[in-house]
Write a protein that holds these residues in place. Structure first.
Motif, short mmCIF file in Angstrom:
data_model
loop_
_atom_site.label_atom_id
_atom_site.label_comp_id
_atom_site.label_asym_id
_atom_site.label_seq_id
_atom_site.Cartn_x
_atom_site.Cartn_y
_atom_site.Cartn_z
N ASP A 83 0.81 -1.23 0.00
CA ASP A 83 0.00 0.00 0.00
C ASP A 83 0.84 1.27 0.00
OD1 ASP A 83 1.02 -0.05 2.55
OD2 ASP A 83 -0.92 -0.18 3.57
N GLY A 84 2.18 1.14 0.09
CA GLY A 84 3.06 2.30 0.02
C GLY A 84 3.29 3.01 1.33
N ILE A 85 2.69 2.54 2.42
CA ILE A 85 2.85 3.18 3.73
C ILE A 85 4.08 2.62 4.43
CG2 ILE A 85 1.81 3.51 6.00
CD1 ILE A 85 -0.92 3.41 4.69
N ILE A 86 4.93 3.49 4.93
CA ILE A 86 6.09 3.05 5.71
C ILE A 86 5.57 2.30 6.93
CG2 ILE A 86 8.08 3.80 7.04
CD1 ILE A 86 8.32 6.19 5.19
N GLU A 87 5.96 1.05 7.07
CA GLU A 87 5.37 0.19 8.10
C GLU A 87 5.59 0.74 9.51
OE1 GLU A 87 3.09 -2.71 9.68
OE2 GLU A 87 3.34 -2.17 7.56
N ALA B 159 3.41 3.34 14.48
CA ALA B 159 3.49 4.47 15.40
C ALA B 159 2.21 5.30 15.42
CB ALA B 159 4.67 5.37 15.04
N GLY B 160 1.27 4.99 14.54
CA GLY B 160 0.02 5.72 14.49
C GLY B 160 0.06 6.99 13.68
N THR B 161 1.16 7.20 12.93
CA THR B 161 1.29 8.38 12.08
C THR B 161 1.68 7.92 10.67
OG1 THR B 161 3.59 8.63 12.83
CG2 THR B 161 1.92 9.95 13.94
N PRO B 162 0.78 7.27 9.95
CA PRO B 162 1.13 6.66 8.66
C PRO B 162 1.60 7.67 7.63
CG PRO B 162 -1.25 6.69 8.98
CD PRO B 162 -0.65 7.11 10.28
N VAL B 163 2.72 7.32 6.98
CA VAL B 163 3.28 8.15 5.90
C VAL B 163 3.22 7.31 4.63
CG1 VAL B 163 5.31 9.33 5.01
CG2 VAL B 163 4.78 9.41 7.47
N ASN B 164 2.47 7.78 3.64
CA ASN B 164 2.27 7.04 2.40
C ASN B 164 3.16 7.62 1.31
OD1 ASN B 164 1.33 5.70 0.10
ND2 ASN B 164 -0.75 5.58 0.91
N LEU B 165 4.16 6.84 0.88
CA LEU B 165 5.05 7.31 -0.18
C LEU B 165 4.40 7.22 -1.55
CD1 LEU B 165 8.50 5.80 0.94
CD2 LEU B 165 7.39 7.95 1.62
N ALA B 166 3.42 6.33 -1.70
CA ALA B 166 2.77 6.16 -3.01
C ALA B 166 2.01 7.42 -3.43
CB ALA B 166 1.83 4.96 -2.96
N VAL C 44 6.24 -6.28 -2.15
CA VAL C 44 6.64 -5.05 -1.46
C VAL C 44 6.91 -4.01 -2.54
CG1 VAL C 44 7.66 -6.28 0.48
CG2 VAL C 44 9.10 -5.65 -1.45
N ARG C 45 7.06 -2.77 -2.12
CA ARG C 45 7.35 -1.70 -3.08
C ARG C 45 8.64 -1.01 -2.65
NH1 ARG C 45 1.62 1.35 -4.02
NH2 ARG C 45 2.69 2.17 -5.86
N LEU C 46 9.38 -0.55 -3.64
CA LEU C 46 10.69 0.05 -3.39
C LEU C 46 10.70 1.46 -3.96
CD1 LEU C 46 13.46 -0.72 -2.20
CD2 LEU C 46 14.16 -1.41 -4.50
N TRP C 47 11.19 2.39 -3.14
CA TRP C 47 11.14 3.81 -3.51
C TRP C 47 12.53 4.41 -3.49
CZ3 TRP C 47 6.23 5.02 -4.84
CH2 TRP C 47 5.22 4.18 -4.36
N ASN C 48 12.78 5.23 -4.49
CA ASN C 48 14.02 6.01 -4.54
C ASN C 48 13.72 7.37 -3.93
OD1 ASN C 48 16.34 7.38 -5.20
ND2 ASN C 48 16.16 7.10 -7.41
N VAL C 49 14.46 7.69 -2.86
CA VAL C 49 14.19 8.93 -2.14
C VAL C 49 15.47 9.76 -2.04
CG1 VAL C 49 12.35 7.85 -0.81
CG2 VAL C 49 14.67 7.92 0.12
#
Length: 205
Positions: A29-33, A38-45, A93-98
């Motif tokens: 789903d693109g959310i950093i697990e 931690a209850g503050t979902p960060v979605n990279l997608a 899983v999904r892989l992101w270039n940051v």
């Protein structure tokens, strides 16, 4: 010494260096697990091309004040699946270039030279996740996604029929039966059993 082949010493030391590529792995789903836990979902997608700021950055850099104190990224793509909070690791899983922005740090540059911590990143693009499985990642995916399920289905289908016939299903049957089968007479593996008959007494002269 001078001449047409001689360069200025500062020019000789000047080399083009390839920018470091940093990676973050997430579930499908693109959310950093760790951010989810931690209850503050960060979605990279949903943030490709955008700058993402950490929702609750740690104050004591660079220590783990919580399970999600900063963005964790790696430059060794084969390490991208470690220390992500994704457990058990399920595919896909999904892989992101940051790109890390602002101040960055590390627990120990000596022991973790391939890791980087930051409170702000830019999500550049999504890349092929098979790279996280190593140089033969595509072959690994073929085995995991195709070969193992196909073989497991065949083994599961063969087990009831084999159990009804009182035999061990393939692929183990050939191994177990070959080990328990007695050797054929005259074969190189057959050996005569030692005799238990007493030797005859010697004839008196």
């Amino acid at each position: 010494m001078s001449g047409p082949g001689r360069q200025h010493p500062f020019v000789e030391d000047r080399m083009d260096r390839k920018p470091i590529t940093w990676y973050i792995a997430t579930p499908a789903d693109g959310i950093i697990e760790m951010s989810r836990q931690a209850g503050t979902p960060v979605n990279l997608a949903t943030a490709v091309g955008d700058v993402v700021r950490h929702p609750s950055p740690c104050r004591n850099k660079w220590y783990d004040e919580s399970s999600f104190s900063y963005f964790r990224m790696v430059k060794r793509v084969g390490e991208a699946l470690e220390d992500t909070g994704i457990w058990p690791i399920t595919w896909p899983v999904r892989l992101w270039n940051v790109e890390p922005l602002g101040e960055t740090g590390n627990w120990s540059p000596r022991h973790y030279p391939y890791r980087l911590l930051a409170h702000q990143i830019r999500v550049l693009e999504e890349v092929d996740a098979h790279m996280a499985l190593g140089p033969c990642g595509r072959d690994v995916l073929t085995v995991v996604q195709q070969e193992i399920p196909e073989r497991a289905a065949r083994w599961a289908a063969a087990r009831p029929a084999a159990a009804a016939g009182g035999r061990t299903p393939s692929p183990w049957r050939s191994r177990t039966t070959a080990a328990s089968r007695p050797p054929r007479p005259g074969s190189s593996t057959s050996h005569a059993a030692p005799s238990t008959r007493p030797s005859p007494a010697p004839t008196p002269a």
